[in-house]
Scaffold this active site. Structure first.
Site: not given
Length: 284
Positions: A37, A185
């Site tokens: 991210h 993830s």
């Protein structure tokens, strides 16, 4: 960094910034943030005057209610990570703010959502399309950033942006991987250390396909060899592994260097479902 919970308050703040001709980047997330991210955030911070990151676990993109219940949430840690990496604004609404009392809207992306992830997660991409459309409408960014780990989702969002004429540049950011090759993830938080090593074998198998194709091994044979290696491995259950056009997600029978072609795969490691992909030919 400022946190907004209200659509009205966020819009008012962004309208004031747009009045000064500032460019706005959007990084949509469901929280449980990691270095992947942050790679999206870094690109937005570099290319825009202002970066908005959304934190919202979208209930309508979960076809499995148990998966929704187990999705990791740690807002305090997420806020700290965003602030230390240069985020300007966080939009963290609750479900009522995003959807009101009833969630009725659905979207259909035709054949693009009927294969791979769409086949195994019915309704998932409708939920993705609805929440992304709402975020685009609320934030009205100049650019929006999405990870290539969710490659089919990226194709869906590109189509949505074209079809609904959103004046937004969609920026795909390459996959960030752990040292063992496992794609980063949020769901990896649910894996033990041993399971993380097992999950990394999905990337190993895809890499072996790419190496085979580089040696002109036929597509069918290279996939069969990779599937066979995973089938004999304890702790991982393959759901699918295909070579597809990266834009349409349709299977391909030969590699053409003027096309975007990828290996896409999904598997269960214990109760955790992981997805991954690897570009073979990239023309973008």
């Amino acid at each position: 960094m400022i946190v907004y919970r209200s659509i009205h308050d966020l819009r008012a703040a962004l309208d004031a910034e747009r009045a000064h001709a500032k460019t706005i980047g959007l990084v949509p997330t469901m929280g449980a943030l990691h270095a992947g991210h942050m790679s999206l955030l870094a690109q937005s911070v570099e290319h825009n005057d202002l970066t908005v990151c959304s934190l919202f676990v979208n209930p309508i993109q979960f076809n499995n209610p148990e998966d929704l219940k187990k999705y990791p949430i740690n807002e305090v840690a997420d806020f700290a990570m965003l602030e230390s990496n240069g985020c300007d604004i966080v939009f963290a609404p609750d479900q009522g703010e995003m959807y009101g009392e009833e969630i009725g809207l659905k979207m259909n992306f035709g054949v693009l959502e009927s294969v791979l992830e769409g086949e195994f997660r019915p309704g998932h991409f409708s939920g993705v399309g609805v929440v992304v459309s709402k975020l685009f409408n609320i934030v009205q960014p100049h650019r929006a950033y999405f990870g290539q780990k969710d490659l089919q989702q990226l194709a869906i969002i590109r189509k949505l942006t074209r079809d609904l004429n959103f004046p937004i540049q969609i920026v795909g950011i390459p996959i960030m991987r752990e040292a063992n090759g496992l794609a980063m993830s949020s769901r990896n938080m649910r894996l033990s250390d041993a399971q993380r090593d097992i999950a990394a074998q999905l990337y190993v198998a895809m890499s072996s396909i790419k190496e085979d194709l580089d040696r002109n091994v036929p597509i069918e044979k290279s996939i069969a060899l990779a599937k066979d290696s995973l089938r004999h491995m304890e702790g991982i259950q393959l759901e699918y592994m295909e070579i597809v056009d990266s834009d349409t997600m349709q299977p391909v029978s030969k590699i053409e260097n003027d096309k975007n072609i990828s290996i896409c795969a999904a598997a269960f490691v214990g109760e955790v479902r992981i997805i991954d992909n690897l570009y073979i030919a990239q023309n973008r």
